[in-house]
Structures are given as structure tokens and as C-alpha cells.
Write a protein that holds these residues in place. Structure first.
Motif, PDB file in Angstrom:
ATOM      1  N   ILE A 193       0.836  -1.204   0.000  1.00  0.00           N
ATOM      2  CA  ILE A 193       0.000   0.000   0.000  1.00  0.00           C
ATOM      3  C   ILE A 193       0.869   1.251   0.000  1.00  0.00           C
ATOM      4  O   ILE A 193       1.773   1.390   0.842  1.00  0.00           O
ATOM      5  N   ASP A 194       0.607   2.138  -0.932  1.00  0.00           N
ATOM      6  CA  ASP A 194       1.267   3.444  -1.004  1.00  0.00           C
ATOM      7  C   ASP A 194       0.487   4.401  -0.111  1.00  0.00           C
ATOM      8  O   ASP A 194      -0.670   4.728  -0.411  1.00  0.00           O
ATOM      9  N   LEU A 195       1.089   4.825   1.001  1.00  0.00           N
ATOM     10  CA  LEU A 195       0.374   5.688   1.942  1.00  0.00           C
ATOM     11  C   LEU A 195       0.149   7.096   1.401  1.00  0.00           C
ATOM     12  O   LEU A 195      -0.594   7.883   1.988  1.00  0.00           O
ATOM     13  N   GLN A 196       0.799   7.400   0.276  1.00  0.00           N
ATOM     14  CA  GLN A 196       0.563   8.695  -0.373  1.00  0.00           C
ATOM     15  C   GLN A 196      -0.112   8.479  -1.738  1.00  0.00           C
ATOM     16  O   GLN A 196       0.143   9.200  -2.698  1.00  0.00           O
ATOM     17  N   ASP A 197      -0.989   7.489  -1.780  1.00  0.00           N
ATOM     18  CA  ASP A 197      -1.720   7.164  -3.011  1.00  0.00           C
ATOM     19  C   ASP A 197      -2.402   8.414  -3.561  1.00  0.00           C
ATOM     20  O   ASP A 197      -3.091   9.140  -2.835  1.00  0.00           O
ATOM     21  N   THR A 198      -2.197   8.655  -4.829  1.00  0.00           N
ATOM     22  CA  THR A 198      -2.747   9.867  -5.449  1.00  0.00           C
ATOM     23  C   THR A 198      -4.279   9.847  -5.485  1.00  0.00           C
ATOM     24  O   THR A 198      -4.908  10.885  -5.684  1.00  0.00           O
ATOM     25  N   ALA A 199      -4.887   8.671  -5.275  1.00  0.00           N
ATOM     26  CA  ALA A 199      -6.352   8.589  -5.253  1.00  0.00           C
ATOM     27  C   ALA A 199      -6.942   9.145  -3.964  1.00  0.00           C
ATOM     28  O   ALA A 199      -8.156   9.277  -3.851  1.00  0.00           O
ATOM     29  N   GLY A 200      -6.059   9.469  -2.990  1.00  0.00           N
ATOM     30  CA  GLY A 200      -6.539  10.117  -1.771  1.00  0.00           C
ATOM     31  C   GLY A 200      -6.667   9.189  -0.572  1.00  0.00           C
ATOM     32  O   GLY A 200      -6.524   7.970  -0.670  1.00  0.00           O
ATOM     33  N   VAL A 215       3.859  -1.248   3.535  1.00  0.00           N
ATOM     34  CA  VAL A 215       3.583   0.165   3.237  1.00  0.00           C
ATOM     35  C   VAL A 215       4.826   0.841   2.659  1.00  0.00           C
ATOM     36  O   VAL A 215       5.949   0.604   3.099  1.00  0.00           O
ATOM     37  N   LEU A 216       4.571   1.683   1.645  1.00  0.00           N
ATOM     38  CA  LEU A 216       5.592   2.522   1.017  1.00  0.00           C
ATOM     39  C   LEU A 216       5.197   3.987   1.181  1.00  0.00           C
ATOM     40  O   LEU A 216       4.052   4.294   1.512  1.00  0.00           O
ATOM     41  N   ASN A 217       6.148   4.888   0.957  1.00  0.00           N
ATOM     42  CA  ASN A 217       5.889   6.332   1.103  1.00  0.00           C
ATOM     43  C   ASN A 217       5.275   6.650   2.466  1.00  0.00           C
ATOM     44  O   ASN A 217       4.271   7.339   2.581  1.00  0.00           O
ATOM     45  N   HIS A 218       5.936   6.117   3.492  1.00  0.00           N
ATOM     46  CA  HIS A 218       5.456   6.226   4.868  1.00  0.00           C
ATOM     47  C   HIS A 218       6.082   7.385   5.633  1.00  0.00           C
ATOM     48  O   HIS A 218       5.707   7.647   6.773  1.00  0.00           O
ATOM     49  N   GLY A 219       7.061   8.046   5.028  1.00  0.00           N
ATOM     50  CA  GLY A 219       7.656   9.217   5.670  1.00  0.00           C
ATOM     51  C   GLY A 219       8.908   8.951   6.481  1.00  0.00           C
ATOM     52  O   GLY A 219       9.556   9.894   6.944  1.00  0.00           O
ATOM     53  N   VAL A 220       9.274   7.683   6.693  1.00  0.00           N
ATOM     54  CA  VAL A 220      10.509   7.378   7.437  1.00  0.00           C
ATOM     55  C   VAL A 220      11.660   7.357   6.437  1.00  0.00           C
ATOM     56  O   VAL A 220      11.631   6.591   5.464  1.00  0.00           O
ATOM     57  N   PRO A 221      12.682   8.185   6.640  1.00  0.00           N
ATOM     58  CA  PRO A 221      13.791   8.245   5.676  1.00  0.00           C
ATOM     59  C   PRO A 221      14.495   6.893   5.518  1.00  0.00           C
ATOM     60  O   PRO A 221      14.685   6.160   6.490  1.00  0.00           O
ATOM     61  N   GLN A 222      14.898   6.588   4.293  1.00  0.00           N
ATOM     62  CA  GLN A 222      15.603   5.347   4.022  1.00  0.00           C
ATOM     63  C   GLN A 222      16.895   5.257   4.837  1.00  0.00           C
ATOM     64  O   GLN A 222      17.272   4.180   5.311  1.00  0.00           O
ATOM     65  N   ALA A 223      17.565   6.395   5.028  1.00  0.00           N
ATOM     66  CA  ALA A 223      18.818   6.406   5.791  1.00  0.00           C
ATOM     67  C   ALA A 223      18.596   5.954   7.231  1.00  0.00           C
ATOM     68  O   ALA A 223      19.451   5.269   7.823  1.00  0.00           O
TER      69      ALA A 223
END
Length: 347
Positions: free
Chosen positions: A58-65, A85-93
């Protein structure tokens, strides 16, 4: 033929305070008998006609809202109890450094690591091999660093191992924020106010379980983690690229493949979860960090039970109200024996 003294063999192993890594460092080619896995009715050859389903991503920043994200989370939680979950806001670093911190801790000088080795489960920071080594029917091929990070009294920075102190503090802040969001999405998926589960303090407690799975010389004989459900409300798991995590879905074990930049999220037993396990491998070490949203042993008197807003004459409560402490005490007393602790609280 010599009599097998399982208890003495376990005690001798535990007394080394070196864990599974100590066995590997000593060059063992045959694993001790108490690690030998038990038969699983869900193992065996899969029917050739069956296609294994895939755990949702699941893309947490899905463009569908947000409504779309809520629906995807609801469907995944209901169907699998697991999703990534992807695009969750936690930096990859931050994710990369957390895994590296776990490796540093486990691969440092044994005399330093041994200072944290204990079976005292009241400690806010402890290191050992299998929390249930003396209770469970089989031992698992892994070592674990446990850190209780919230609520108070939680581990203080100076209590944490130097090898991973700074990253644990930063990682905790990031995971608490993500957990708050996930509880919002789950609340909305249940048709409740967005803050419902957060207001119930489901996200108040947080514990890190940093697992280190050394390469296993006989992976067909052992498990990294036996079949179990997590003793919490929600788990956010960070895993490296090796894989091995499996989820039991419709009586079949299906793989949860590592995806770069993703977290694995699973519903905990206190929200009624799904069983899962971790396979061993000759490749390794495998490293993962499971963050449990649970108040654990802390004496919070809040009782949890079926959500009253969701009950009706056709949807009656199945479980009694309990405290988290009651649940965790039972869970730890029986170990990972493949049976749900939640079943003990059925009405």
C-alpha cells in the motif's frame, strides 16, 4: 544409548550468554536437538493448481486520496492481517542505520554484549536467545535485543547499548509517528472516528525487538521464529533483504518478500491477528526490527475488549475485557507454542 537431558543442555547453552551467534562462531555443523522444529500441519507440498496470493503493498501517499488508502488498509487487514507500506515518511537512511545498528550490537565483542544478557523480563533493556527458552517446546534460531521505549518508565538513552543508542532513539520517534497514522487509518477502516484507537491508547506503548538470525547449518531442522501471533495491538516490522517471513493464510504459508523502502505491518493479537513465522537459511545473518505497540507489563489499568460501537444483536462479543498486562503475562508464561493466547479470554 545415552539419555537426552534437554533441560541441562538448554541450561548449559543459556549460561554461555553467547546466544545462537556463539554456536555459529564456535563452528557448529549440527544444531543442538532443542532447536529441532516440530511438524506443522500446514507444511508439505503445495497443490500444483494453487496460486499463492500476495501480501498487499500500500502506497500511503496514493494519489487517489485518503479514502482509497483507508479502503486498502481495511481490506488488507480483514483479508490477510498483514500488508506492506511505502511512502510512509521514514527516511531510508534511518531504516538502513537501524538495521546496521542491530548488526553492530550483535557482532561486537561478546564481553560487551553479555552485559545485557538476562532473563529478567522486568528490565527495560535486555538481550537473550529466546525469551521463552525454558517454556516453549522448541527453541528458535535467533538472538534478540529487547528495548521498552514507551510509556514511562521506559529505557533511558544511557540504558541503551552504545552500538545502537542514537539510532534507536531516532527510529523510535519515526515509528511512533507512523504508528499514530496507521491507527488512524485502521479506525477509519472500522467506520470509527480517526482518533478512536489512538484515544484508547493503543499507540501509547512501544517496544523494539531487534532480531539477529545467524546462518543456520541445518535450516531444514530449525525455525527462526515459530508460528505465533504478536502480543500487541500493531507491529511495524523492518526486515533486511534476505527474507524468510511467512504468513499463514487459508491454511497455507505464503512468503512476505522484502521490498526496498517498505515496512511490513501486521495486526497484533490484541486486535485479533494472523499467525506467522520466520524460516532459517544458510545465508545470513538475517536482521529485522519488530516494533510492538503495546504497554507490555506497565501497570496501566485500562481494560480492553470488543469495541462496543461495533457490537449488535447479530455481532455479539467473543472475548472478555482484559488488561494488556494480563494478556502479556499469559503469553510469556506459555511461550511460542503455536497456540493463540487470545483464545484463553474467549467468552
Amino acid at each position: 544409548m545415552a539419555t537426552y537431558d534437554r533441560k541441562s543442555e538448554i541450561k548449559a547453552f543459556d549460561d554461555t550468554k553467547a546466544g545462537v551467534k556463539g554456536l555459529v562462531d564456535a563452528g557448529v555443523t549440527e544444531i543442538p536437538r532443542f532447536f529441532h522444529r516440530l511438524p506443522d500441519a500446514n507444511d508439505g507440498p503445495d497443490p500444483t493448481s494453487v496460486t499463492h496470493p500476495e501480501i498487499p503493498v500500500i502506497d500511503l501517499q496514493d494519489t487517489a486520496g485518503r479514502e482509497r488508502v483507508v479502503e486498502l488498509v481495511r481490506r488488507a487487514s480483514e483479508t490477510f492481517g498483514f500488508f506492506q507500506v511505502l511512502n510512509h515518511g521514514v527516511p531510508q537512511a534511518v531504516m538502513d542505520e537501524m538495521l546496521e545498528g542491530v548488526r553492530r550490537f550483535n557482532e561486537q565483542d561478546l564481553n560487551v554484549k553479555m552485559r545485557y544478557y538476562t532473563r529478567d523480563q522486568s528490565k527495560t533493556v535486555l538481550f537473550n536467545c529466546n525469551f521463552d527458552l525454558y517454556e516453549s517446546p522448541v527453541a528458535n534460531w535467533r538472538d534478540t535485543l529487547f528495548c521498552a521505549m514507551a510509556p514511562e518508565p521506559a529505557a533511558k538513552p544511557e540504558d541503551l547499548p552504545e552500538a545502537c543508542r542514537e539510532i534507536i532513539m531516532e527510529y523510535t520517534r519515526q515509528i511512533q509517528r507512523l504508528g499514530h497514522l496507521l491507527f488512524e487509518l485502521l479506525s477509519e477502516g472500522l467506520g470509527l472516528d480517526a482518533q478512536y484507537l489512538n484515544d484508547l491508547e493503543c499507540g501509547k506503548g512501544l517496544a523494539h525487538l531487534s532480531h539477529y538470525y545467524p546462518p543456520c547449518p541445518e535450516p531444514e531442522l530449525a525455525l527462526g521464529t515459530s508460528k505465533h501471533a504478536d502480543p500487541d495491538f500493531l507491529t511495524i516490522l523492518l526486515q533486511d533483504t534476505i527474507g524468510g517471513l511467512q504468513v499463514l493464510h487459508q491454511n497455507q504459508w505464503i512468503d512476505v518478500p522484502p521490498i526496498s523502502g517498505a515496512f511490513v505491518v501486521n495486526i497484533g493479537d490484541l486486535l485479533q491477528s494472523v499467525e506467522h513465522r520466520v524460516q532459517t537459511s544458510k545465508i545470513g545473518p538475517r536482521v529485522s526490527v519488530a516494533c510492538f505497540f503495546t504497554t507490555h507489563f506497565y501497570p496501566l489499568e485500562r481494560r480492553y475488549g470488543p469495541i462496543k460501537k461495533l457490537l449488535s444483536e447479530t455481532n455479539l462479543p467473543k472475548y472478555k475485557d482484559i488488561t494488556v498486562r494480563e494478556y502479556v503475562t499469559l503469553y510469556n508464561s506459555k511461550g511460542l507454542n503455536g497456540k493463540s493466547s487470545l483464545d484463553n479470554f474467549r467468552l
